[in-house]
Write an enzyme that holds these catalytic residues in place. Sequence first.
Site, PDB file in Angstrom:
ATOM      1  N   HIS A 157       0.839  -1.206   0.000  1.00  0.00           N
ATOM      2  CA  HIS A 157       0.000   0.000   0.000  1.00  0.00           C
ATOM      3  C   HIS A 157       0.874   1.256   0.000  1.00  0.00           C
ATOM      4  O   HIS A 157       0.669   2.172  -0.813  1.00  0.00           O
ATOM      5  CB  HIS A 157      -0.901  -0.030   1.244  1.00  0.00           C
ATOM      6  CG  HIS A 157      -1.749   1.188   1.420  1.00  0.00           C
ATOM      7  ND1 HIS A 157      -3.103   1.201   1.178  1.00  0.00           N
ATOM      8  CD2 HIS A 157      -1.443   2.455   1.831  1.00  0.00           C
ATOM      9  CE1 HIS A 157      -3.580   2.416   1.419  1.00  0.00           C
ATOM     10  NE2 HIS A 157      -2.594   3.195   1.825  1.00  0.00           N
ATOM     11  N   GLU A 158       1.856   1.297   0.883  1.00  0.00           N
ATOM     12  CA  GLU A 158       2.737   2.471   0.958  1.00  0.00           C
ATOM     13  C   GLU A 158       3.640   2.575  -0.270  1.00  0.00           C
ATOM     14  O   GLU A 158       3.937   3.676  -0.743  1.00  0.00           O
ATOM     15  CB  GLU A 158       3.578   2.418   2.234  1.00  0.00           C
ATOM     16  CG  GLU A 158       2.789   2.340   3.531  1.00  0.00           C
ATOM     17  CD  GLU A 158       1.808   3.479   3.706  1.00  0.00           C
ATOM     18  OE1 GLU A 158       2.047   4.568   3.150  1.00  0.00           O
ATOM     19  OE2 GLU A 158       0.792   3.288   4.388  1.00  0.00           O
ATOM     20  N   HIS A 161       1.998   4.419  -3.027  1.00  0.00           N
ATOM     21  CA  HIS A 161       2.114   5.876  -2.843  1.00  0.00           C
ATOM     22  C   HIS A 161       3.486   6.357  -3.296  1.00  0.00           C
ATOM     23  O   HIS A 161       3.605   7.329  -4.047  1.00  0.00           O
ATOM     24  CB  HIS A 161       1.952   6.245  -1.362  1.00  0.00           C
ATOM     25  CG  HIS A 161       0.577   6.074  -0.816  1.00  0.00           C
ATOM     26  ND1 HIS A 161      -0.540   6.593  -1.411  1.00  0.00           N
ATOM     27  CD2 HIS A 161       0.137   5.451   0.322  1.00  0.00           C
ATOM     28  CE1 HIS A 161      -1.609   6.303  -0.688  1.00  0.00           C
ATOM     29  NE2 HIS A 161      -1.231   5.613   0.375  1.00  0.00           N
ATOM     30  N   ASP A 168      -4.953   7.346  -1.379  1.00  0.00           N
ATOM     31  CA  ASP A 168      -5.853   6.511  -0.594  1.00  0.00           C
ATOM     32  C   ASP A 168      -7.268   6.543  -1.156  1.00  0.00           C
ATOM     33  O   ASP A 168      -7.729   7.553  -1.689  1.00  0.00           O
ATOM     34  CB  ASP A 168      -5.876   6.990   0.862  1.00  0.00           C
ATOM     35  CG  ASP A 168      -4.548   6.759   1.565  1.00  0.00           C
ATOM     36  OD1 ASP A 168      -3.942   5.704   1.339  1.00  0.00           O
ATOM     37  OD2 ASP A 168      -4.124   7.640   2.338  1.00  0.00           O
TER      38      ASP A 168
END
Length: 923
Positions: A157-158, A161, A168
């Site tokens: 998830h990170e 980014h 998000d």
Amino acid sequence: MGTTNYLVFFSLFILLPHLTSSKIELVDNGYRNIVIAIHKAVPENPQLIDKIKEMLKEASNYLHVATKFRVFFKDVKILLPDTWTKKPDLYKKATTETYSRANIIIAGQKITKGDEPYTLQYGGCGKEGQYIHFTPNYLMNDTFIKGYGPRGKVFVHEWAHLRWGVFDEYNYKQPFYREGEHYRVTKCPKDLLGKVCLGNDCSICNLENANDPPKEGCAFLPEKYQETNASIMYTPLVKSVNYFCDKSNHNQDAPNDQNKFCKLKSTWEVILESGDFRNTNTTTDSGSVEPQFTVMQERKTALCLVLDVSGSMSGSGRLERLQQSSTLFIEKIAKEESFIGIVTFNNAADVKKGLTYVSGDDVRKTLVNALPTTAGGGTNICSGLQEALQVLRNDDASTEGDEIVLLTDGEDSGISNCFEVVRTSGTKVHTIALGPSAAKELEMLSEMTDGKKYYASDNFNSNGLLEAFMELSEEQIQLESTGGTQKPGGSLVGDTYIDSGVGFNTNFLVTWQTNVKPDISISDPDGNKYLTKDFKLEEKATVGTLIIPGKAKTGKWSYRIENTAHQPQSMTISITSQPSGAQSEPVIVKTNLQQTNEPPYTVVIYVEVFKNFMPVRHANVTAIIETANTKIIPVILKDNGAAADLVKDDGIYSSFMTDYDGTGRYNFKVQVSKLHTETKAAAGHTSGAMYVQGYLENGTVHLNPPKPVVVDDEDFPVEDFVRTKSGGTFMVKVVPPANQDVFPPCQITDLSAELLNNTVILAWTAPGDDMDKGTVAEYEIRKSKQAVHLRDNFHNATQINTSSIIPLAAGSREQLLFDLEEEEKVNNSVIFFAVVSRDESLLSSDVSNIAQVVIYHPSPKSRDPDTSNQNRKLTVGLAVSLVTIILCSVLGLIALIINKRNSGMMVLDEEHVRKKLNIVAEA
């Protein structure tokens, strides 16, 4: 303003002191050179290394699946701080890796985030982020897995980014949104299964009545086991969620950052547009996807100064400035117990001082005495570099992890001959280009070795050379750097502020041009003075230094430097300090500069102002750009969530650069201050995995421990402070002709829409004629019932009359009010709006973000039950009061009639009275 078909090309070589992460490479579907660095304040714990490895092993498998077997993690470096025990047999010596340029940092809590993982990103959709931040507690405490999901999936998830610039898909501030007569959960995809509950009770959070929003505290609890396989950017917690939302299941209606910043595109669409996947095909068998780990540790510094003494260095005061800056570095910046060598070069190289162990003032003085005093001959940069590599081998027979500072002003067509030798040496090369004619390939040396790169013009007052040497130390915090040419008897006068976060080893450094030293006076907050006699004056260089012993007093300091010579001379002052060691970290300033890869090739300057990882709001931030022709161009940066600035009040101050003065090297520095104004460190805006309050399993609610409450940002006032930070150098190869307009207005990113009694109120921050400078000529505003229609076919949407708008200057707040058309007043419908601005050359901005209003007319059936009960009670009460009033009136009337009859006067009809009584009875 001329034609618009001119394309500007800027080739940038940029120093990004912290925010440029180590360069990640994608080779054969595997990511290499990922650097995970542990902060020096983190207590030594070998188990932390094991936890990092576990996370990355798990993450590599999740990443491989999430990207449909395209990529995985191949090579990971774990950098330990030098505060941990040295273990040469286990930990390899770090080469170009540093904490300040790591991709992932392991550090203490951000006070307003607690242990929540997050990624700092502010470049916009599809742009790489700055770094990922995990806390040691998050990695060591398995209870966080219940709230966030498996660490490996959270890392993916990170990573999305950081690497691909997606955002998000949840929204803490708006977890629900209205859709027709109902409320919906802000999530992606819409069909992710779960219930909306308040604690364990899933019966009182009603989403089916648009006039009755969910109660405060209601939260979506996903089914832990289900078939829905997306999206990782909503929550990594659900076991079946292993993919990103794509075009087929993306929720374009959700009010989340992904839709806001990426123009309603799904995360997978944005990811596929990245450079990683343009040339990467799906692979079904890539063998093992387990990453290889290298544990590294920072060691004592071995550095060699490589100084140009060719003939051109004898002009424009360059040799004298070389002596000033090198003396500063040796005496005040170089660490104790480090190693320093000095090599000079012209046609050939000469070792002035072999690698020397720095221990005390006497050794430093010996090194200063070895600095060159004469210049002459040609320029052979490779000879200096090769001799420096030989010098660096003298401590441990290796050059890995060592550093070279190369300062030169000359051109050298043969510089590329030693590129490969330098690249494979493992040595980091920092370059300082002095004057306008330094070799154009110079920055490539820094680029290939992860070194820093600077440019110093021949303008003595700009202080560029001193600032470059100061930036070589990550321990020094520069407070002030200024200069000016003073007439005889004239003075350079000013104030600076020392805040409580700094004050240790505070150094006032004054330079001048002639042999006549100035009269110096420094006053502390209590009025105590330090005069010229208190300064240490160097024998060879026109420079004086004053170090305040211990902790310098907090507050306003003043300085006055008077020119005592009989002719004008330039004088400068630089003030540096180190962290005071106080419990609270000092305000830290970091710079970044980005270039777009398509016309009009705009340059964006970013400045991050943080304290304890928290953004500092309402600071004054100005970038000072010096062109190759020594022209000074100030650029004011703002944190207003408009133009180049992605999010308001996140501590990232931004602006476009549109003014140029010829081709060549440019450098920039930033000046940041907060003086006598209310400034606070705030929670700010970051991207990160969502903490899920609980989940459903076989119909049973399982609540996670409450997310720790963060401290309110009102508790973090910031005292007066000043900072100066060098931003490095960039090269401008082509500039637009003065009579041609190539910069359109910037995109409007903060358009908002509000509906008040059938009147729509649109508001936005005004862009400029040239990006965020000047005033636009006109606005074009359109509306549609489909948001995608505005995004993809803006000019075919319905246009709104904007003739009443007189555009305001860039940065002003614009507003337009208009009434809905009758056919638009349809209950439970949505209208979307977008704006395009144009300048007087008819250059148009990109389509703005899309705003919306929901038309909703509550029906009697949808009224709040509590309100209806209150209304019924009110009606009954009014009826009883009415009956009482009428009864009293009738009884009074009867008494009056009896009284009149007894007195012989005419009486009212008794039948009429009975009718009155019947009316009362019926009531």
